[in-house]
Design a protein around this motif. Structure first.
Motif, mmCIF file in Angstrom:
data_model
loop_
_atom_site.group_PDB
_atom_site.id
_atom_site.type_symbol
_atom_site.label_atom_id
_atom_site.label_comp_id
_atom_site.label_asym_id
_atom_site.label_seq_id
_atom_site.Cartn_x
_atom_site.Cartn_y
_atom_site.Cartn_z
ATOM 1 N N THR A 67 0.828 -1.203 0.000
ATOM 2 C CA THR A 67 0.000 0.000 0.000
ATOM 3 C C THR A 67 0.864 1.256 0.000
ATOM 4 O O THR A 67 0.603 2.195 -0.755
ATOM 5 N N HIS A 68 1.896 1.281 0.834
ATOM 6 C CA HIS A 68 2.794 2.447 0.873
ATOM 7 C C HIS A 68 3.484 2.639 -0.475
ATOM 8 O O HIS A 68 3.572 3.760 -0.987
ATOM 9 N N ARG B 203 0.871 3.756 -3.022
ATOM 10 C CA ARG B 203 0.428 5.125 -2.745
ATOM 11 C C ARG B 203 1.455 6.125 -3.279
ATOM 12 O O ARG B 203 1.097 7.146 -3.876
ATOM 13 N N ALA B 204 2.730 5.797 -3.101
ATOM 14 C CA ALA B 204 3.783 6.670 -3.632
ATOM 15 C C ALA B 204 3.695 6.730 -5.153
ATOM 16 O O ALA B 204 3.839 7.805 -5.749
ATOM 17 N N ARG B 205 3.438 5.582 -5.777
ATOM 18 C CA ARG B 205 3.281 5.565 -7.243
ATOM 19 C C ARG B 205 2.056 6.366 -7.667
ATOM 20 O O ARG B 205 2.093 7.104 -8.648
ATOM 21 N N ALA B 206 0.953 6.223 -6.919
ATOM 22 C CA ALA B 206 -0.275 6.949 -7.255
ATOM 23 C C ALA B 206 -0.064 8.452 -7.107
ATOM 24 O O ALA B 206 -0.555 9.233 -7.927
ATOM 25 N N ASP B 207 0.655 8.843 -6.065
ATOM 26 C CA ASP B 207 0.930 10.270 -5.861
ATOM 27 C C ASP B 207 1.719 10.846 -7.025
ATOM 28 O O ASP B 207 1.567 12.024 -7.366
ATOM 29 N N SER B 208 2.562 10.024 -7.622
ATOM 30 C CA SER B 208 3.373 10.520 -8.733
ATOM 31 C C SER B 208 2.752 10.226 -10.098
ATOM 32 O O SER B 208 3.314 10.596 -11.116
ATOM 33 N N GLN C 256 0.727 10.511 -13.384
ATOM 34 C CA GLN C 256 0.484 11.727 -14.147
ATOM 35 C C GLN C 256 -0.875 11.724 -14.815
ATOM 36 O O GLN C 256 -1.337 12.772 -15.252
ATOM 37 N N ALA D 66 -3.374 6.081 -12.335
ATOM 38 C CA ALA D 66 -3.896 5.933 -10.973
ATOM 39 C C ALA D 66 -4.888 4.779 -10.902
ATOM 40 O O ALA D 66 -4.893 4.003 -9.937
#
Length: 103
Positions: free
Chosen positions: A30-31, A34-39, A41, A46
């Motif tokens: 999940t962490h 989540r980092a991938r989702a935050d980045s 584009q 997402a």
């Protein structure tokens, strides 16, 4: 580690440990996701990440449910065997009492 007589691991304790390990894997994933989702584009990126999380979680849940079911079934078998052994001991004790009373 919780051990039974004969050195066998408690099946429920083993299932709980597997659950803890699976939850740790899910948290790590999940962490990371989540980092991938935050980045991410785009919305499509997402959405792909969300699908990965859902698939991984469902797989873990299914494996854990199967392990828990197996542990519960084994617990019932062990309880039944323990009751059978207790009944046999009760019968043996009663037979010994009858032998001693007859003498």
């Amino acid at each position: 580690m919780n051990m039974h007589a004969g050195g066998a691991e408690d099946p429920l304790e083993a299932a709980a440990q597997r659950l803890d390990q699976a939850l740790a894997r899910v948290e790590g994933l999940t962490h990371k996701l989540r980092a991938r989702a935050d980045s991410a584009q785009t919305a499509e990126e997402a959405a792909e990440i969300a699908r990965e999380v859902t698939h991984s979680t469902a797989d873990d849940r299914a494996r854990l449910a199967a392990a828990l079911d197996a542990s519960r079934a084994r617990e019932m078998e062990l309880q039944s065997a323990a009751q059978d052994a207790s009944d046999a001991l009760d019968r043996a004790i009663e037979e010994l009492r009858q032998v001693f009373e007859a003498e």
